[in-house]
Structure formats: structure tokens, C-alpha cells
Design a protein around this motif. Structure first.
Motif, PDB file in Angstrom:
ATOM      1  N   MET A 385       0.822  -1.197   0.000  1.00 44.04           N
ATOM      2  CA  MET A 385       0.000   0.000   0.000  1.00 44.04           C
ATOM      3  C   MET A 385       0.862   1.255   0.000  1.00 44.04           C
ATOM      4  O   MET A 385       0.447   2.296  -0.521  1.00 44.04           O
ATOM      5  N   ASN A 386       2.064   1.182   0.585  1.00 45.79           N
ATOM      6  CA  ASN A 386       2.965   2.340   0.552  1.00 45.79           C
ATOM      7  C   ASN A 386       3.316   2.703  -0.888  1.00 45.79           C
ATOM      8  O   ASN A 386       3.298   3.878  -1.271  1.00 45.79           O
ATOM      9  N   TYR A 387       3.641   1.674  -1.689  1.00 39.12           N
ATOM     10  CA  TYR A 387       3.961   1.913  -3.100  1.00 39.12           C
ATOM     11  C   TYR A 387       2.744   2.465  -3.832  1.00 39.12           C
ATOM     12  O   TYR A 387       2.859   3.405  -4.621  1.00 39.12           O
ATOM     13  N   ALA A 388       1.569   1.899  -3.566  1.00 41.59           N
ATOM     14  CA  ALA A 388       0.341   2.357  -4.231  1.00 41.59           C
ATOM     15  C   ALA A 388       0.051   3.818  -3.902  1.00 41.59           C
ATOM     16  O   ALA A 388      -0.320   4.605  -4.783  1.00 41.59           O
ATOM     17  N   CYS A 389       0.223   4.183  -2.639  1.00 42.17           N
ATOM     18  CA  CYS A 389      -0.051   5.565  -2.235  1.00 42.17           C
ATOM     19  C   CYS A 389       0.925   6.535  -2.897  1.00 42.17           C
ATOM     20  O   CYS A 389       0.523   7.599  -3.374  1.00 42.17           O
ATOM     21  N   GLU A 390       2.208   6.164  -2.922  1.00 40.59           N
ATOM     22  CA  GLU A 390       3.204   7.012  -3.574  1.00 40.59           C
ATOM     23  C   GLU A 390       2.892   7.164  -5.062  1.00 40.59           C
ATOM     24  O   GLU A 390       3.003   8.252  -5.632  1.00 40.59           O
ATOM     25  N   TYR A 391       2.507   6.074  -5.677  1.00 38.97           N
ATOM     26  CA  TYR A 391       2.171   6.078  -7.100  1.00 38.97           C
ATOM     27  C   TYR A 391       0.983   7.006  -7.359  1.00 38.97           C
ATOM     28  O   TYR A 391       1.020   7.858  -8.263  1.00 38.97           O
ATOM     29  N   LEU A 392      -0.080   6.860  -6.567  1.00 43.71           N
ATOM     30  CA  LEU A 392      -1.305   7.622  -6.794  1.00 43.71           C
ATOM     31  C   LEU A 392      -1.116   9.105  -6.477  1.00 43.71           C
ATOM     32  O   LEU A 392      -1.662   9.973  -7.167  1.00 43.71           O
ATOM     33  N   ILE A 393      -0.342   9.400  -5.427  1.00 43.29           N
ATOM     34  CA  ILE A 393      -0.095  10.806  -5.072  1.00 43.29           C
ATOM     35  C   ILE A 393       0.617  11.517  -6.212  1.00 43.29           C
ATOM     36  O   ILE A 393       0.247  12.633  -6.611  1.00 43.29           O
ATOM     37  N   LYS A 394       1.642  10.871  -6.775  1.00 48.47           N
ATOM     38  CA  LYS A 394       2.371  11.491  -7.886  1.00 48.47           C
ATOM     39  C   LYS A 394       1.526  11.495  -9.161  1.00 48.47           C
ATOM     40  O   LYS A 394       1.578  12.437  -9.955  1.00 48.47           O
ATOM     41  N   MET A 395       0.714  10.448  -9.357  1.00 49.62           N
ATOM     42  CA  MET A 395      -0.118  10.338 -10.554  1.00 49.62           C
ATOM     43  C   MET A 395      -1.172  11.448 -10.598  1.00 49.62           C
ATOM     44  O   MET A 395      -1.472  12.004 -11.665  1.00 49.62           O
ATOM     45  N   TYR A 396      -1.750  11.781  -9.432  1.00 50.48           N
ATOM     46  CA  TYR A 396      -2.789  12.804  -9.387  1.00 50.48           C
ATOM     47  C   TYR A 396      -2.245  14.182  -9.012  1.00 50.48           C
ATOM     48  O   TYR A 396      -3.017  15.130  -8.866  1.00 50.48           O
ATOM     49  N   SER A 397      -0.934  14.274  -8.856  1.00 52.48           N
ATOM     50  CA  SER A 397      -0.333  15.557  -8.485  1.00 52.48           C
ATOM     51  C   SER A 397      -0.222  16.460  -9.703  1.00 52.48           C
ATOM     52  O   SER A 397       0.308  16.081 -10.744  1.00 52.48           O
ATOM     53  N   LEU A 398      -0.687  17.680  -9.585  1.00 52.54           N
ATOM     54  CA  LEU A 398      -0.608  18.651 -10.686  1.00 52.54           C
ATOM     55  C   LEU A 398       0.797  19.228 -10.834  1.00 52.54           C
ATOM     56  O   LEU A 398       1.108  19.859 -11.846  1.00 52.54           O
ATOM     57  N   THR A 399       1.640  19.007  -9.816  1.00 48.14           N
ATOM     58  CA  THR A 399       3.001  19.552  -9.875  1.00 48.14           C
ATOM     59  C   THR A 399       3.980  18.608 -10.555  1.00 48.14           C
ATOM     60  O   THR A 399       5.063  19.018 -10.956  1.00 48.14           O
ATOM     61  N   ALA A 400       3.591  17.332 -10.697  1.00 50.06           N
ATOM     62  CA  ALA A 400       4.502  16.349 -11.312  1.00 50.06           C
ATOM     63  C   ALA A 400       4.334  16.400 -12.825  1.00 50.06           C
ATOM     64  O   ALA A 400       3.701  15.559 -13.434  1.00 50.06           O
ATOM     65  N   ILE A 401       4.948  17.410 -13.439  1.00 52.44           N
ATOM     66  CA  ILE A 401       4.751  17.624 -14.871  1.00 52.44           C
ATOM     67  C   ILE A 401       5.956  17.140 -15.674  1.00 52.44           C
ATOM     68  O   ILE A 401       6.088  17.464 -16.845  1.00 52.44           O
ATOM     69  N   ASP A 402       6.855  16.392 -15.026  1.00 52.64           N
ATOM     70  CA  ASP A 402       8.035  15.912 -15.730  1.00 52.64           C
ATOM     71  C   ASP A 402       7.638  14.943 -16.843  1.00 52.64           C
ATOM     72  O   ASP A 402       6.627  14.254 -16.763  1.00 52.64           O
ATOM     73  N   VAL A 403       8.472  14.890 -17.886  1.00 52.17           N
ATOM     74  CA  VAL A 403       8.159  14.048 -19.043  1.00 52.17           C
ATOM     75  C   VAL A 403       8.367  12.580 -18.708  1.00 52.17           C
ATOM     76  O   VAL A 403       8.951  12.233 -17.688  1.00 52.17           O
TER      77      VAL A 403
END
Length: 480
Positions: A385-403
Motif C-alpha cells: 500500500m505504501n507503493y500504491a499511495c506514492e504512485y497515486l499521489i504522484k499520478m494525481y499531483s498537478l506539480t509532477a509535470i516531468d516528461v
């Protein structure tokens, strides 16, 4: 032995079909015995001694069931019939106990050790028997139906064994109830149309599995095995979409193959998938996804708990119980439990009024469902679940605009595009075209059938070539 293997496609299946068609059409008992023998060989090929566990589950349910049937016409019940609920409970406890031991013992040990912050118990070296989740639910569905008086107990152990052990649905479903196909063990025949439809359905299922699911799984595995910090926003979204396509075409492809194989032997199975990604709510999604499991849990867990007859809040409690159990059925990991709970929560919210809001816009309701599905598959695919949470936080983050950092090969792009296209139900449009064309020429239906068969054969050839040349041939639901 998996359906998408060289041994099954070019050795086991052709010999079994040839032998089956050479048997007398009139003697259905011989055909049942032949199928039982073939299914035993199929299972023993991969599991050897684990077949005796399945035999025990079969025998237990078969011999207890006659004492569970409610005989309202006979006031003089036997001693055992007076304790029907106790016998049913004992049977369920033993069957679920076996399932728990092989599938959930180490998970339970992990939870206990984490709860007390010490190594109270050592992990056991346990090999999960192939298909135990499916054949346990097969056998229990029969026992429940007898208990509730929906069907008479089966008198022939051979027929019941054939039902549970039939190789089309044995190791990865769908969950077929005996009450739905019992009559087919007494009378069935393989028609020309049935054989044609069975072959075509099997070929389509094989191509969905081999050409689509296997291809997109390469990219999904790359994404979910990479450290989160190395993934860009596009990687995360494409990885979630790739896995959503993989698990859908993997499992629905297997179900198509199982249904097609059953048709070749004269059986008719119910559908297990109905284009789930076109759903517009979480509850509709589960009416379209893994239908045999959701209806099993509805009829044997949700309704006995009271269903929706005891008020809104008890209904929500029952929904949460069912979906947590659904998640747990898929695997012994907190990620599966959270995945099931996610759907339970959203279905509960829809019950409380969200459903009325979703009806106002088909577009927004569809986007809502897709976001839930992608979120759920990220949790489902993650190891923790730690990996899933990290994945989802970055996936839905508007600041993670890296290519994106992980390139996608052309064949994977092509498979994903084709997969997205065939997630939509094109059948109504196709039927309208055929019907309109038939008004111009009566040969259209003949041409349609012929072209459909030719396409299925071509897909089989391409799939077979892919299987022979590739060692990457996973089956997601084999681990459940």
C-alpha cells in the motif's frame, strides 16, 4: 497447463476433442466420464498431488448436500436433517478453512506479527493449489443451492465430479453454478453452429490474451517495477492504463476461451464480462466485470446478510462486507482488501445519493468510473500500500509535470490503441450494418459468418506464432 500454451493447443485439446466426437452421441454417461478423465489429466499435469485436495472438497460437498435439502413433505426427518444449518456451517468452515490455510495463513501470520510488533509465528512454506479459489466456490454454490431448496441433490458422484473438474472453467473460472448447467449433464449435443461459435469464441479469447494482454503487460511490468522517483507523470498514467487493459483482456480472454471450449463440448456457460469500461458508475462496473463472482457474492453473502431490506445503513454495511471479501478473494495482501474496499465505499456513496448526480451527465459519470477503475488497478497491481499511495499521489499531483522516462515500443502503442478501441461495445453498430446490407443481398449473413470464421482462424495462427516465439505468457488470475 494453460490454454495459451503449445502443449494445450496442439496436443491436449485436439486429442480430447477428437476422442469426444468419436464417442456415441446417445450415451451421455460415457461422454461425462471421458470429460472427467480428460479434466483429471489436465489438472494433474500441473498440480500432481494437489488433486487430492480438490477430491476431498468434492466428496465433502457431495455427501453432505443430501442432508441439507429442505424436505417439506416429510415430517419425519432424519437425525442429520434436523441439524441442517449446523451441517452447512461445518461444510463451509472446512472448505473455507482449507482455502484459508493454503491462501491466507501466511497473510494472517504477517498481520499478527505486525499487530504485536514481534515475530510470534514463523511463515510456512505453502504451495497454493491451482484453482482452489474457483473450485471451492463451485462446490459451495451447489451446496448452498441444495440447502435453500433451489435444486435437488445430485445422485451421481461422477456427474458432480465432472461439473467441478471440467477443465474449461477449472483453474481460472468463470464460476459456473451447477444449477445453471445440471440439465446439460443429462442431455446435450454439439451442433454445427455450436462448434463454429465455440471455435470462433476460443480464437477471439486467445488473441485477446496473447496479442493484447501479453503485449501491454510488458510496459505495465516496466512501470510498476521501477522506483516512483524515476517515473514521470505520463509514465504513471500510461502504466495504469496499460495494466487496466492487461487485466481486462487477460481475464476476459480466458473467460472467452473457457466459454468457447464449453461450446465445443455442448455446454452453455453464462457470460462473465460485458464491456465493463463503458460503465458509468461503480455499481454498474461490477454488473459488467467478473459477473460470475459478483453474482456469487450477491446470492450467497449479500442476500443472506439481509441485502437491501434492512435499511440504508445496514445495506451499506453489507455492501462493504461483500466488497472487502471480494478483494480478499483475489489475494492475501492488504492491497487487494483496499481495492475491494474502494469499490465498496463508492458503491455506498452511490447508494446515498451520488447515483442521482451521476445520471445528470453521461460524460462526467464515465470519467468518474474510469478514474475509480484506474485508481483501483494501481492499488491492485502494487505489492504494498505504501507503493500504491506514492504512485497515486504522484499520478494525481498537478506539480509532477516531468516528461516520461520509460519509452514505449511501437507494438505496445499499437496494442494499447487496439485495446482501447475494443473496450467499447461495437456490436449494436455492427449488427445494424449487417442488417442493412442483408436488405440488399441475402448472401450477407453467409459472408458475415464465413469472414468471421476466417478472421478467427487468422487470429489463432498469429497468436500461435506469438506463443511459439515468446516466453512471456503470464496469466494474472492463475495466482488467485
Amino acid at each position: 497447463m494453460v490454454f495459451s500454451s503449445v502443449i494445450f493447443l496442439f496436443l491436449f485439446l485436439p486429442f480430447v476433442l477428437l476422442g469426444y466426437y468419436l464417442l456415441s452421441r446417445k450415451n451421455i454417461q460415457i461422454k461425462n466420464t471421458y470429460l472427467l478423465l480428460a479434466s483429471s489429466i489436465f489438472y494433474y499435469f500441473g498440480e500432481q498431488n494437489s488433486i487430492f485436495i480438490m477430491m476431498f472438497v468434492i466428496a465433502l460437498n457431495f455427501y453432505i448436500a443430501p442432508y441439507l435439502y429442505p424436505d417439506y413433505s416429510n415430517d419425519k426427518k432424519t437425525f442429520l436433517q434436523k441439524y441442517r444449518l449446523g451441517l452447512l456451517s461445518a461444510c463451509v468452515v472446512i472448505c473455507i478453512g482449507l482455502l484459508w490455510y493454503f491462501k491466507y495463513l501466511n497473510f494472517s501470520i504477517e498481520l499478527l506479527n505486525a499487530l504485536f510488533h514481534k515475530q510470534l509465528f514463523e511463515f510456512k512454506d505453502i504451495v497454493l493449489p491451482l484453482g482452489i479459489s474457483f473450485y471451492t466456490f463451485h462446490a459451495l454454490s451447489y451446496t448452498f443451492d441444495v440447502y435453500y431448496g433451489r435444486m435437488l441433490p445430485e445422485k451421481s458422484l461422477l456427474r458432480f465430479m465432472t461439473y467441478v473438474m471440467m477443465f474449461p472453467q477449472l483453474v481460472a473460472g468463470p464460476i459456473v453454478r451447477y444449477i445453471d448447467i445440471k440439465k446439460q449433464f443429462y442431455h446435450r449435443c454439439v451442433t454445427q453452429a455450436g462448434l463454429y461459435n465455440g471455435i470462433r469464441r476460443f480464437c477471439y479469447g486467445l488473441s485477446k490474451k496473447v496479442l493484447l494482454a501479453n503485449t501491454v503487460s510488458i510496459y505495465a511490468d516496466k512501470i510498476f517495477s521501477a522506483p516512483i522517483e524515476q517515473l514521470g507523470l505520463l509514465d504513471l498514467w500510461l502504466g495504469a492504463i496499460a495494466y487496466a487493459l492487461q487485466i481486462y483482456f487477460d481475464f476476459s480472454g480466458y473467460s472467452d476461451m473457457a466459454i468457447g471450449l464449453a461450446m465445443m463440448f455442448g455446454f452453455r456457460y453464462k457470460e462473465n464480462f460485458n464491456y465493463p469500461y463503458i460503465a458509468k458508475s461503480a455499481s454498474e462496473f461490477w454488473r459488467r466485470w467478473h459477473i460470475s463472482l459478483s453474482t456469487w457474492l450477491r446470492d450467497y453473502v449479500y442476500i443472506p446478510l439481509g441485502g437491501n431490506k434492512l435499511g440504508t445503513y445496514k445495506k451499506i454495511k453489507n455492501v462493504l462486507i461483500v466488497f472487502i471479501l471480494s478483494g480478499l478473494w483475489h489475494g492475501a495482501n492488504s492491497t487487494f482488501v483496499c481495492w475491494g474496499a474502494l469499490y465498496g465505499i463508492f458503491i455506498a456513496l452511490e447508494t446515498l445519493g451520488l447515483r442521482n448526480l451521476l445520471k445528470k451527465s453521461n460524460t462526467l459519470s464515465h470519467i468518474y468510473l474510469i478514474l475509480i477503475a484506474l485508481t483501483g488497478w494501481v492499488i491492485f497491481r502494487s505489492d504494498t500500500m505504501n507503493y500504491a499511495c506514492e504512485y497515486l499521489i504522484k499520478m494525481y499531483s498537478l506539480t509532477a509535470i516531468d516528461v516520461n522516462t520509460i519509452p514505449m515500443e511501437n507494438n505496445i502503442v499499437f496494442a494499447m490503441v487496439i485495446g482501447l478501441i475494443f473496450c467499447y461495445d461495437w456490436r449494436p453498430h455492427y449488427k445494424r450494418i449487417v442488417i442493412r446490407a442483408s436488405n440488399l443481398s441475402h448472401r450477407v449473413f453467409y459472408i458475415e459468418k464465413l469472414s468471421g470464421f476466417i478472421i478467427s482462424v487468422l487470429l489463432f495462427v498469429i497468436s500461435a506464432m506469438s506463443i511459439v516465439s515468446s516466453s512471456h505468457n503470464p496469466f494474472i488470475y492463475f495466482r488467485f
